[in-house]
Structures are given as structure tokens and as C-alpha cells.
Design an enzyme around this catalytic site. Structure first.
Site, PDB file in Angstrom:
ATOM      1  CG  MET A 167     -12.962   4.724  -1.482  1.00 52.62           C
ATOM      2  SD  MET A 167     -12.661   6.364  -1.376  1.00 52.62           S
ATOM      3  CE  MET A 167     -11.747   7.360  -3.008  1.00 52.62           C
ATOM      4  CD  GLU A 217      -2.365   1.736   0.407  1.00 53.60           C
ATOM      5  OE1 GLU A 217      -2.446   3.334  -0.035  1.00 53.60           O
ATOM      6  OE2 GLU A 217      -3.511   0.859  -0.372  1.00 53.60           O
ATOM      7  CG  HIS A 265     -19.072   4.696  -7.065  1.00 54.05           C
ATOM      8  ND1 HIS A 265     -20.410   4.345  -7.300  1.00 54.05           N
ATOM      9  CD2 HIS A 265     -18.134   4.605  -6.024  1.00 54.05           C
ATOM     10  CE1 HIS A 265     -20.709   4.605  -6.026  1.00 54.05           C
ATOM     11  NE2 HIS A 265     -19.366   4.841  -5.568  1.00 54.05           N
ATOM     12  CB  THR A 301     -18.198  -1.405  -2.818  1.00 50.12           C
ATOM     13  OG1 THR A 301     -18.544  -0.399  -3.538  1.00 50.12           O
ATOM     14  CG2 THR A 301     -17.596  -2.221  -2.017  1.00 50.12           C
ATOM     15  CG  ASN A 329     -14.631   0.913  -8.260  1.00 46.55           C
ATOM     16  OD1 ASN A 329     -15.273  -0.046  -7.958  1.00 46.55           O
ATOM     17  ND2 ASN A 329     -15.049   2.357  -7.973  1.00 46.55           N
TER      18      ASN A 329
END
Length: 512
Positions: free
Chosen positions: A126, A36, A436, A482, A470
């Protein structure tokens, strides 16, 4: 010595975490490294910020703002592009914990851009900020080349991973009264019936708790000894040799050291904007990469319930959020939502205001007319804050899009008129507000140049390289994504787990 793992996952959000959890459950001996770019967030790993105290949440949001890390909200708002309204709604849904890609984009003729396009950077991605809505895709929103039973099974499993709560129709109390009124207005032949929004939350000791990324990962550290989550680690590029992904070049963002990790499988789940960026930086550039970019339109307005829907008139279930949904249908390619703020799971600054108990949000989301020309352009020479290829978004609206936006406004008025009235006219949110962003690494049934990956999210033409998030959604949607992306990641992760088990079995046979 070069580090070697079975699976390298780039990105710690819901999709990346689904890959890790699914593979770890199926192959507990697997060595899984998740990286990350952002920092560790204090507290429970991957927990949603809405579960934190106000002070903890504010600190977490400041940590996940990427290049704006540590900037207070007022400072960050000072650079919002001209014409964007930094309203209360905008601040709550876009700014906290996120950072803008480019709030002042240079637009070419005919473009509208996505000036509110935003990202998050921190452990949990997110998934520590999201809105917990989990509707299922309907009709043409569904991926047509995945068999119906297979997709439904994946969606079932995604609901389990996220801890989704659902309510049958008819419901009770105010929520049912609003649902029934909306059904009278919007139900009809061929249309998915009005219902209640499935949501990923639970009650613990009388307190509502949101599902975050930690809900997906669960106790993976205990059940999979070979799992590691490495924060402040940027994936600079995937290493591809002879058409096979064999690892990645990583950068320790604290020391600046760059090193390589080799892997049998590489999974890129950076988000709908940064996943294609990583592939581009890696020289993996199929024709459809970063094209077909789309997000659904968002039109919303505040209003108030009439006396007939006064909350005190009803015996309400305190554990039912009461979010009414008018689902997407092909005959009406949009989704409506009606949520009295007194039932909102979010802690909003409306308590104590006059008439607060009747304040209601009327929000409608419309499917975009998908175009190849809507895309992210990556620079060969300029870089962003992270030293990755600089992104420029090219985005426009078609005549069909303009008609959709007008219908969204009309439906927002219709839904409000059935139960109350609007405080102001419905407004179209700035492009990018939905968060999105679909299509940039889209799935396809065949490798014909119009997609980036197959139905199991393996990148065309590169063995052992997978994507998620996404960006893989290939259809025009209005539904919150999601649940869908977790379902798709689960399907793909099962394929990787199968290959890992086959490799282990082959190695064991050879050893004998």
C-alpha cells in the site's frame, strides 16, 4: 539444500520495508529475504504511483489489483455491492490499484460489515498508493504502555524514514487563513490545537514527489549485499517448531512450486487483514487473533470557499500543500481535515471546471468503539484466490459509534460554514473505505489473552516471530496510521538487530 536466511519478512509495504531497512542498517552482513505475493511494478522500486505518468500509473494500478489484475475500472465497478456509491471520490480512494475483500458480504443480524475493505498486491504494498498524511497520534490514541520518550523518539525516526514535511503555526497565505478560522471554531481547553497536516513528500526540480516504500528502503541493495526482494512469492504458512518460528513455506506464484526457507527471525507484515490470515494458516491462534478489528469512520463532503477565502486574495506558498488538520483529542475523539483542491498533492480531474479554484474537501474521521466481537472469521475448509483460509468479516456499530458518526457530520458542516459552504450533505463512507484496519494482531502490555504481540511486536508464545502493520495498533484512533506503524516497526526491528548482533558475537567467540 534448504535456503537459510537471518530474517524472513513477509510483505513489502511500509512496515516490512522498515524492518528490512532498520535491520540492514544495523547489521549490514545480515541475510534478509523479503517476499511479496504480488508482482514487480515497472520503474523505480517501491516508487509511489503519483510520481508516475498517467499511463505508467494506470498500468501499475492494474498490476496491483490481485485477483482483479488487468481488469479495467469500469469492469471492476460493475460488481460493487448494492448501496455503495461508485462516485469520483470512491473511485479515486478505493479502486485504483486495490481489490475488494468481499464487496457483497453476507451479514448477520446487527452487522454492517466492511463492504469496501480492500487490499493491494504488488512490490511496495500500500506504500505505493497511500495518501502521504503523517499526523502523530494524540492523547489516548498513543500506545499507553510504551514510555512517552521512547514512542516520541520512534515517531521522530519514522518521520525521517518517510521524509515528512511539517509547517509551523501560524502559516502563510490561504492555508493560514483557513487554519485560523478553524482554530476559532474548534480550539479549546484540553484540545490539541488546529494546525497543518504533516505530509511525506518532497520537491525535485520544481515537481512534487510522493514518498513511497522506496523512500524507506533507500539504497538497501547496495548497503546490504544479503538483501533480496522476491516478488510473486506467497507465504503459505510460518513454520513453528517447539514454540519457535524457524522459517516459512513459500509458493512461487509463477511456477506453482512450493518450498521452504529457514530463518532465525520471521516477520509477518502482510496487512491488517492478511497478517492474521497467515498466522491462522500457521496454527498460531492466540485468543485475540483477528478480533478487536476496527477502522475509523470517514465522513466527507465537497464545498466551496467564500469570497473572503478566494485564493487570488492571498500570497500562497506553492510548496505548501495547505492541508489544515483539526487533531484528535480525548474530548473530541475525531480528526478533521480541510483541503482546497487547488492545493491537493493528488492530480484530480477538477482542473478547468467552473469554480475549481475554490473547491474544497471537508473530511472528518472518528474513532471506533472497539469490540472483541468485531473480527475476521477464517474458514477451515474454504480458501480465497490465493489458496489461503477464506475471510469473513463480522462488524457492527454501537450506540456510541452512531453518536460519533452524527458528530462527524455536524463537525463537517461546522468546518465548512467557517470558510464557505457545502455542495451536499456530509456522507458516511462505506465501511472499509479508510483502508486502515487495526487491532487484528494488536499489541499488549502483558499476555492476558487480549492481545497478539508484545510492545516490540513479538507474538506471544512463539519465539522469533514478529508482526507489523496497521493490525498491531491497540487503541481507538482517528489519526492516519502510517507514521505510527513505521515507528512501531522501527522499535521492533531494533530488537531483532540486537539479537542478530548478539548471535554473531557469540558465534565469533565460540570460533576463537
Amino acid at each position: 539444500m534448504t535456503e537459510q536466511v537471518d530474517v524472513l519478512i513477509i510483505g513489502s509495504g511500509p512496515s516490512g520495508s522498515t524492518y528490512a531497512r532498520t535491520i540492514g542498517d544495523a547489521v549490514p552482513t545480515a541475510r534478509i529475504l523479503m517476499v511479496e505475493a504480488g508482482p514487480v511494478i515497472p520503474g523505480i522500486r517501491g516508487d509511489h504511483t503519483q510520481n508516475m505518468t498517467d499511463e505508467e500509473r494506470a498500468a501499475a494500478q492494474l498490476l496491483t489489483q490481485g485477483p482483479d489484475e488487468g481488469l479495467e475500472r469500469a469492469q471492476a465497478l460493475s460488481d460493487i455491492a448494492e448501496g455503495l456509491d461508485p462516485s469520483l471520490e470512491f473511485r479515486h480512494t478505493i479502486l485504483p490499484g486495490l481489490f475488494f475483500l468481499d464487496p457483497r458480504p453476507a451479514l448477520e443480524d446487527g452487522e454492517v460489515g466492511l463492504p469496501a475493505a480492500s487490499m493491494a498486491s504488488g512490490v511496495g504494498g500500500m506504500g505505493i498508493h497511500w495518501g502521504i498524511s503523517c499526523p502523530r497520534p494524540s492523547q489516548s490514541e498513543r500506545t499507553p504502555f510504551i514510555p512517552t520518550a521512547e514512542l516520541d523518539a520512534a515517531l521522530d525516526h519514522a518521520e525521517q524514514l518517510l521524509g515528512v514535511r511539517k509547517w509551523d503555526v501560524p502559516g502563510t497565505g490561504l492555508a493560514e487563513a483557513i487554519r485560523a478560522a478553524q482554530a476559532e471554531e474548534f480550539d479549546g481547553p484540553g484540545l490539541t490545537p488546529v494546525g497543518f497536516m504533516p505530509a511525506a513528500y518532497r520537491w525535485e526540480d520544481g515537481r512534487l514527489r510522493f514518498s513511497g516504500t522506496g523512500m524507506i528502503l533507500g539504497d538497501i541493495e547496495e548497503t546490504v549485499p544479503g538483501f533480496e526482494l522476491r516478488a510473486q512469492t506467497l507465504a503459505k504458512r510460518v513454520i513453528v517448531e517447539d514454540g519457535v518460528a524457524v522459517g516459512a513455506a513459500l509458493e512461487d506464484r509463477v511456477s506453482g512450486e512450493t518450498y521452504e526457507v529457514r530463518a532465525h527471525h520471521v516477520v509477518v507484515c502482510a496487512d491488517g487483514l492478511r497478517t492474521p490470515q497467515v498466522l491462522f494458516a500457521s496454527g498460531v491462534r492466540p485468543p485475540a487473533l483477528a478480533h478487536y478489528l476496527n477502522e475509523h469512520f470517514q465522513v466527507s463532503a465537497f464545498g466551496a470557499l467564500t469570497d473572503d477565502f478566494a485564493p487570488e486574495r492571498f500570497d500562497n506558498d506553492p510548496e505548501h500543500v495547505g492541508y489544515v488538520i483539526v487533531p484528535f483529542s480525548d474530548e473530541r475523539p475525531m480528526q478533521g481535515g480541510i483541503l482546497p483542491l487547488m492545493n491537493s498533492p493528488y492530480r484530480l480531474a477538477v482542473a478547468g471546471q467552473e469554480g475549481a479554484e475554490r473547491l474544497t474537501v471537508f473530511a472528518w474521521y472518528g474513532a471506533k468503539d472497539i469490540q472483541y466481537c468485531d473480527r475476521i472469521e477464517f474458514s477451515e475448509t474454504e480458501t480465497d484466490f490465493y489458496g489461503m483460509p477464506k475471510m469473513t468479516i463480522h462488524y457492527s456499530r454501537t450506540e456510541k459509534d452512531l453518536q460519533t458518526i452524527e458528530q462527524l457530520k455536524q463537525n463537517a458542516r461546522r468546518s465548512a460554514d467557517r470558510v464557505g459552504g457545502l455542495a451536499a450533505e456530509p456522507e458516511l463512507a462505506a465501511g472499509g473505505s479508510s483502508l486502515h484496519y487495526h487491532g487484528t494482531v494488536r499489541m499488549g502490555a502483558v499476555d492476558d489473552g487480549t492481545s497478539v504481540c508484545d510492545q516490540h511486536l513479538k507474538v506471544w508464545g512463539v519465539d522469533n516471530l514478529y508482526v507489523g502493520g496497521n493490525g498491531v495498533i491497540p487503541t481507538a484512533t482517528a489519526t492516519n496510521p502510517t507514521l505510527t506503524i513505521v515507528a512501531l516497526a522501527w522499535r521492533a526491528a531494533n530488537q531483532i538487530a540486537l539479537q542478530l548482533n548478539e548471535r554473531v558475537g557469540t558465534a565469533a567467540t565460540a570460533a576463537r
